[in-house]
Design an enzyme around this catalytic site. Structure first.
Site, PDB file in Angstrom:
ATOM      1  CG  HIS A 134      -6.315  -3.987  -3.398  1.00  0.00           C
ATOM      2  ND1 HIS A 134      -5.923  -4.885  -2.433  1.00  0.00           N
ATOM      3  CD2 HIS A 134      -5.412  -4.105  -4.415  1.00  0.00           C
ATOM      4  CE1 HIS A 134      -4.834  -5.528  -2.842  1.00  0.00           C
ATOM      5  NE2 HIS A 134      -4.492  -5.060  -4.041  1.00  0.00           N
ATOM      6  CG  PHE A 135      -4.597   1.303  -5.505  1.00  0.00           C
ATOM      7  CD1 PHE A 135      -4.392   2.611  -5.164  1.00  0.00           C
ATOM      8  CD2 PHE A 135      -5.355   1.014  -6.632  1.00  0.00           C
ATOM      9  CE1 PHE A 135      -4.957   3.635  -5.895  1.00  0.00           C
ATOM     10  CE2 PHE A 135      -5.929   2.027  -7.378  1.00  0.00           C
ATOM     11  CZ  PHE A 135      -5.736   3.351  -7.005  1.00  0.00           C
ATOM     12  CG  HIS A 136      -5.813   4.778  -1.527  1.00  0.00           C
ATOM     13  ND1 HIS A 136      -6.374   4.672  -2.773  1.00  0.00           N
ATOM     14  CD2 HIS A 136      -5.172   5.984  -1.507  1.00  0.00           C
ATOM     15  CE1 HIS A 136      -6.107   5.769  -3.478  1.00  0.00           C
ATOM     16  NE2 HIS A 136      -5.382   6.573  -2.734  1.00  0.00           N
ATOM     17  CE1 TYR A 196       3.595  -8.715  -3.417  1.00  0.00           C
ATOM     18  CE2 TYR A 196       3.381  -8.908  -5.794  1.00  0.00           C
ATOM     19  CZ  TYR A 196       2.869  -9.096  -4.519  1.00  0.00           C
ATOM     20  OH  TYR A 196       1.630  -9.655  -4.352  1.00  0.00           O
ATOM     21  NE  ARG A 236      -8.896   2.056 -10.960  1.00  0.00           N
ATOM     22  CZ  ARG A 236      -7.741   1.403 -11.131  1.00  0.00           C
ATOM     23  NH1 ARG A 236      -7.724   0.097 -11.376  1.00  0.00           N
ATOM     24  NH2 ARG A 236      -6.601   2.035 -11.035  1.00  0.00           N
ATOM     25  NE  ARG A 237      -7.065   4.458 -13.548  1.00  0.00           N
ATOM     26  CZ  ARG A 237      -6.096   3.717 -14.073  1.00  0.00           C
ATOM     27  NH1 ARG A 237      -6.329   2.951 -15.101  1.00  0.00           N
ATOM     28  NH2 ARG A 237      -4.887   3.749 -13.564  1.00  0.00           N
ATOM     29  CG  HIS A 251       1.425  -7.967  -9.518  1.00  0.00           C
ATOM     30  ND1 HIS A 251       0.239  -7.434  -9.056  1.00  0.00           N
ATOM     31  CD2 HIS A 251       1.944  -8.649  -8.480  1.00  0.00           C
ATOM     32  CE1 HIS A 251       0.040  -7.800  -7.804  1.00  0.00           C
ATOM     33  NE2 HIS A 251       1.057  -8.535  -7.426  1.00  0.00           N
TER      34      HIS A 251
HETATM   35 FE1  HAS Z   1      -2.892  -5.770  -5.369  1.00  0.00          FE
HETATM   36  C1  HAS Z   1      -4.689  -4.485  -8.028  1.00  0.00           C
HETATM   37  C2  HAS Z   1      -4.100  -8.896  -6.032  1.00  0.00           C
HETATM   38  C3  HAS Z   1      -0.972  -7.084  -2.825  1.00  0.00           C
HETATM   39  C4  HAS Z   1      -1.177  -2.799  -5.149  1.00  0.00           C
HETATM   40  N1  HAS Z   1      -2.945  -3.985  -6.389  1.00  0.00           N
HETATM   41  C5  HAS Z   1      -3.780  -3.645  -7.423  1.00  0.00           C
HETATM   42  C6  HAS Z   1      -3.538  -2.285  -7.808  1.00  0.00           C
HETATM   43  C7  HAS Z   1      -2.499  -1.818  -7.028  1.00  0.00           C
HETATM   44  C8  HAS Z   1      -2.150  -2.896  -6.119  1.00  0.00           C
HETATM   45  C9  HAS Z   1      -1.840  -0.454  -7.100  1.00  0.00           C
HETATM   46  O1  HAS Z   1      -5.550 -10.320  -8.297  1.00  0.00           O
HETATM   47  C10 HAS Z   1      -4.290  -1.506  -8.873  1.00  0.00           C
HETATM   48  C11 HAS Z   1      -3.575  -1.444 -10.174  1.00  0.00           C
HETATM   49  C12 HAS Z   1      -4.359  -0.621 -11.160  1.00  0.00           C
HETATM   50  O2  HAS Z   1      -4.192   0.609 -11.160  1.00  0.00           O
HETATM   51  O3  HAS Z   1      -5.167  -1.187 -11.903  1.00  0.00           O
HETATM   52  N2  HAS Z   1      -2.633  -7.633  -4.542  1.00  0.00           N
HETATM   53  C13 HAS Z   1      -3.229  -8.764  -4.952  1.00  0.00           C
HETATM   54  C14 HAS Z   1      -2.820  -9.869  -4.097  1.00  0.00           C
HETATM   55  C15 HAS Z   1      -1.944  -9.347  -3.175  1.00  0.00           C
HETATM   56  C16 HAS Z   1      -1.819  -7.945  -3.486  1.00  0.00           C
HETATM   57  C17 HAS Z   1      -3.252 -11.290  -4.187  1.00  0.00           C
HETATM   58  N3  HAS Z   1      -1.383  -5.086  -4.204  1.00  0.00           N
HETATM   59  C18 HAS Z   1      -0.714  -5.787  -3.238  1.00  0.00           C
HETATM   60  C19 HAS Z   1       0.318  -4.978  -2.674  1.00  0.00           C
HETATM   61  C20 HAS Z   1       0.276  -3.760  -3.341  1.00  0.00           C
HETATM   62  C21 HAS Z   1      -0.812  -3.854  -4.288  1.00  0.00           C
HETATM   63  C22 HAS Z   1       1.269  -5.444  -1.589  1.00  0.00           C
HETATM   64  C23 HAS Z   1       1.105  -2.548  -3.196  1.00  0.00           C
HETATM   65  C24 HAS Z   1       2.094  -2.409  -2.361  1.00  0.00           C
HETATM   66  N4  HAS Z   1      -4.169  -6.541  -6.739  1.00  0.00           N
HETATM   67  C25 HAS Z   1      -4.478  -7.850  -6.876  1.00  0.00           C
HETATM   68  C26 HAS Z   1      -5.310  -8.028  -8.075  1.00  0.00           C
HETATM   69  C27 HAS Z   1      -5.464  -6.775  -8.650  1.00  0.00           C
HETATM   70  C28 HAS Z   1      -4.744  -5.856  -7.785  1.00  0.00           C
HETATM   71  C29 HAS Z   1      -5.881  -9.272  -8.619  1.00  0.00           C
HETATM   72  C30 HAS Z   1      -6.226  -6.433  -9.941  1.00  0.00           C
HETATM   73  C31 HAS Z   1      -7.588  -6.085  -9.659  1.00  0.00           C
HETATM   74  C32 HAS Z   1      -8.311  -5.586 -10.887  1.00  0.00           C
HETATM   75  O4  HAS Z   1      -9.251  -6.269 -11.302  1.00  0.00           O
HETATM   76  O5  HAS Z   1      -7.970  -4.531 -11.445  1.00  0.00           O
HETATM   77  C33 HAS Z   1      -1.208 -10.142  -2.101  1.00  0.00           C
HETATM   78  O6  HAS Z   1       0.176 -10.037  -2.287  1.00  0.00           O
HETATM   79  C34 HAS Z   1      -1.601  -9.736  -0.719  1.00  0.00           C
HETATM   80  C35 HAS Z   1      -0.977 -10.604   0.335  1.00  0.00           C
HETATM   81  C36 HAS Z   1      -1.208 -10.093   1.720  1.00  0.00           C
HETATM   82  C37 HAS Z   1      -1.828 -10.770   2.684  1.00  0.00           C
HETATM   83  C38 HAS Z   1      -2.010 -10.138   4.063  1.00  0.00           C
HETATM   84  C39 HAS Z   1      -1.125 -10.731   5.102  1.00  0.00           C
HETATM   85  C40 HAS Z   1      -1.435 -10.311   6.527  1.00  0.00           C
HETATM   86  C41 HAS Z   1      -0.870  -9.272   7.162  1.00  0.00           C
HETATM   87  C42 HAS Z   1      -0.962  -8.950   8.625  1.00  0.00           C
HETATM   88  C43 HAS Z   1      -2.251  -8.795   9.259  1.00  0.00           C
HETATM   89  C44 HAS Z   1      -2.102  -8.100  10.599  1.00  0.00           C
HETATM   90  C45 HAS Z   1      -2.593  -8.566  11.754  1.00  0.00           C
HETATM   91  C46 HAS Z   1      -2.496  -7.771  13.018  1.00  0.00           C
HETATM   92  C47 HAS Z   1      -3.279  -9.879  11.804  1.00  0.00           C
HETATM   93  C48 HAS Z   1      -2.369 -12.116   2.443  1.00  0.00           C
HETATM   94  C49 HAS Z   1       0.072  -8.391   6.464  1.00  0.00           C
HETATM   95  C50 HAS Z   1      -1.074  -7.457  13.456  1.00  0.00           C
HETATM   96  C51 HAS Z   1      -1.042  -7.162  14.921  1.00  0.00           C
HETATM   97  C52 HAS Z   1      -0.309  -6.161  15.482  1.00  0.00           C
HETATM   98  C53 HAS Z   1      -0.329  -5.985  16.948  1.00  0.00           C
HETATM   99  C54 HAS Z   1       0.480  -5.191  14.678  1.00  0.00           C
END
Ligand code: HAS
Length: 544
Positions: A367-369, A220, A430-431, A216
């Site tokens: 999610h991860f893409h 980050y 998956r996989r 995890h």
């Molecule tokens: Fe994740 C699984 C939970 C963030 C990558 N994650 C994965 C896997 C990868 C990955 C690679 O709780 C798969 C691993 C595998 O092979 O098994 N992830 C989270 C949570 C967050 C999160 C709570 N993940 C990431 C990030 C990654 C990443 C960052 C890579 C860089 N993830 C999980 C969980 C799993 C998981 C479980 C396991 C699932 C399972 O069962 O296998 C948080 O950090 C996310 C926080 C982000 C936000 C978004 C904030 C809002 C934004 C802006 C919006 C834009 C607007 C418009 C409104 C809360 C950024 C802007 C306007 C303009 C004009 C530009």
């Protein structure tokens, strides 16, 4: 162009190496996409599929990201701090990282490592895969030493000054990496290498838990440099100050403190770990989601300020005043938007009860893409539009292509990921090589998989165009300084150091939280006694 001779040479090699990994990883991605999609030809057999999937995961998740981050850091830190990096440490880091990667890549290409990028035991690869990974990790530690040495030199001469915000992001990234990797290296040497060399029996839950200790914070390690780049580039391109430097520093601190004791959210479905340990990691998971929300708020406020200053009126009128034709800005802002979708998915994954539905399904691939595949990768592409011209002293080969490419990625990835989220909700795993189970799977699985394949081909084409642009720029474009036009190098006015800059304090708090968060599951695993099982080789044969 200021002369940062060996740092720039290092950055050039590291970034070119990262592009090679992106190209090869992308090719593997296309093969696996076509092979897995109904009605499309199977380009490889089952064993080939897992070799390709392993290659795709390792090259994209580890090699592309780690080498780009090292190149970016070697370019940025000496320029921001005005201190040189040790050439000996830089070249030692590069040598080991390249050698480790080459060893691991060779066995993957030879089909002797089909263990996927998560390399869970008892699946066993050739020992060179694990040794290569360990050598790569040591290379990155040496790189971190080069950056910290330079930072400490700067700090001694600037005791009361705050550090530039992007450099602080690089330091946070490396701290997270140093928090994450030692236990993984320990487990690889203690269990996986002896398993591969001598058929040692290992306990799957123990090694999985070590993996997710690392897995995890790894995410980050990818994200924080992208965040640092957003903080660096967006205000400079827009010609305004970042809305809040303090908020940016708080975001980094939360990443440092909370990114490591969270990995059990990948193991919610694993038996043998108590509900209490999983609950603890759920709380810290929601804690580590907060800095992404702070980052979004900070950057949107910065953009709104600039858009309104440029005459934007009404609720969203400022959005159209932003420089959407600048590929460095467009790539960064589009990444941020898709990160919003990916983040919402992450919040859903982290809910214990909802995780039952999405775990090990295509939802996770979606999610991860959006996160590493877009928030990080598209940002690194955007950064390349400034870095590569600056490092090679050339104009971009085609600014028109650079303007279109991020949008193509955005649209393709939106279609691909949303379709995969839907496929996951329908239960598509998956996989799995034959995802339709020889025709036994529900017919409802076909449509989202076909739509995902269309999106995948669109963003794959965007990736190919990006690499073509980079190759043409490095080899054929005319000399120039377009990087500076796309991303002005405005110096930052630095205030006084505060408690938010006190890295030692935050690292100490991180260590305490890691000790609490991980001693609980490891105590449970070791106090119950291990259940070692024989290793399983690439052809499914028990090796022990
Ligand atoms: Fe994740 C699984 C939970 C963030 C990558 N994650 C994965 C896997 C990868 C990955 C690679 O709780 C798969 C691993 C595998 O092979 O098994 N992830 C989270 C949570 C967050 C999160 C709570 N993940 C990431 C990030 C990654 C990443 C960052 C890579 C860089 N993830 C999980 C969980 C799993 C998981 C479980 C396991 C699932 C399972 O069962 O296998 C948080 O950090 C996310 C926080 C982000 C936000 C978004 C904030 C809002 C934004 C802006 C919006 C834009 C607007 C418009 C409104 C809360 C950024 C802007 C306007 C303009 C004009 C530009």
């Amino acid at each position: 162009m200021a002369d940062f001779g060996h740092e720039d040479r290092f950055a050039r090699v590291s970034i070119v190496f990262s592009f090679i990994a992106l190209g090869l990883g992308g090719l593997f991605g296309l093969v696996q996409l076509i092979t897995r999609t109904p009605y499309m030809p199977k380009l490889v057999n089952e064993a080939g599929y897992y070799a390709v999937l392993t290659g795709h995961g390792v090259l994209m998740a580890i090699v592309w990201t780690a080498f780009f981050i090292m190149g970016f850091a070697a370019y940025l830190v000496p320029r921001e701090l005005g201190v040189r990096l040790s050439p000996k440490l830089l070249w030692a880091a590069l040598l080991l990282s390249v050698a480790g990667t080459a060893a691991a890549a060779t066995v993957i290409l030879a089909g002797k490592a089909t263990v996927l990028y998560t390399f869970y035991a008892p699946l066993a690869a050739h020992a060179a895969f694990y040794l290569g990974a360990a050598v790569l990790i040591i290379g990155t530690w040496i790189f971190a030493a080069a950056i910290f040495k330079a930072y400490l030199e700067w700090r001694r001469a600037n005791k009361d000054k705050e550090a530039p915000i992007a450099t602080l992001g690089v330091l946070a990234t490396l701290i997270i990496w140093l928090e994450a990797t030692p236990p993984l290296a320990f487990m690889v040497l203690k269990d996986l290498v002896p398993m591969a060399l001598a058929g040692k029996y290992v306990d799957p839950l123990e090694t999985r838990t070590y993996f997710w200790y690392f897995g995890h914070p790894l995410v980050y390690f990818w994200l924080v440099p992208a965040v640092a780049f957003w903080y660096y580039a967006i205000p400079r391109i827009l010609g305004v100050r970042l809305f809040s430097r303090s908020m940016a520093k708080v975001a980094y601190i939360l990443f440092i403190v909370a990114s490591t004791p969270v990995g059990l959210h990948h193991q919610f479905m694993d038996p043998g770990i108590s509900g209490f340990a999983k609950f603890f990691h759920t709380v810290t998971t929601y804690m580590v989601a907060t800095p992404s929300l702070l980052t979004a708020f900070n950057l949107i406020a910065t953009m709104e300020r600039a858009g309104r200053a440029a005459g934007g009126r009404g609720f969203l009128g400022w959005v159209w005043r932003l420089p959407w034709g600048n590929p460095v800005f467009a790539g960064s802002a589009l990444s941020l938007i898709l990160f919003g979708f990916g983040g919402i998915g992450g919040i859903i994954n982290a809910s214990y009860t909802l995780n039952y539905i999405v775990h090990n399904t295509m939802w996770i691939v979606g999610h991860f893409h959006l996160t590493v595949g877009t928030a990080v990768t598209l940002t690194f592409m955007a950064a390349s539009y400034a870095l590569v011209p600056s490092l090679f002293g050339r104009e971009l080969a085609s600014i028109r292509l650079a303007r279109v490419q991020p949008y193509l990625w955005f649209v393709g990835m939106l279609i691909f990921s949303l379709a995969l989220h839907l496929a996951g909700l329908y239960g598509v795993p998956r996989r799995v090589y034959d995802v339709m189970y020889g025709g036994a799977a529900p017919a409802s699985w076909v449509a989202p998989l076909l739509v995902a394949a269309m999106g995948g081909i669109v963003f794959w084409s965007s990736g190919a165009l990006f690499l073509l642009e980079m190759m043409a720029t490095m080899l054929r474009a005319r000399p120039g300084s377009q990087g500076v036009q796309l991303l002005p190098a405005v110096p930052e006015s630095l205030g006084r150091k505060t408690v938010l800059d006190s890295l030692k304090l935050w690292v100490l708090i991180a260590v305490v939280l890691i000790a609490i968060g991980w001693s609980i599951p490891f105590y449970e695993i070791y106090s119950r006694g291990l259940s070692p099982v024989p290793p399983v080789g690439p052809d499914g044969v028990k090796l022990g």
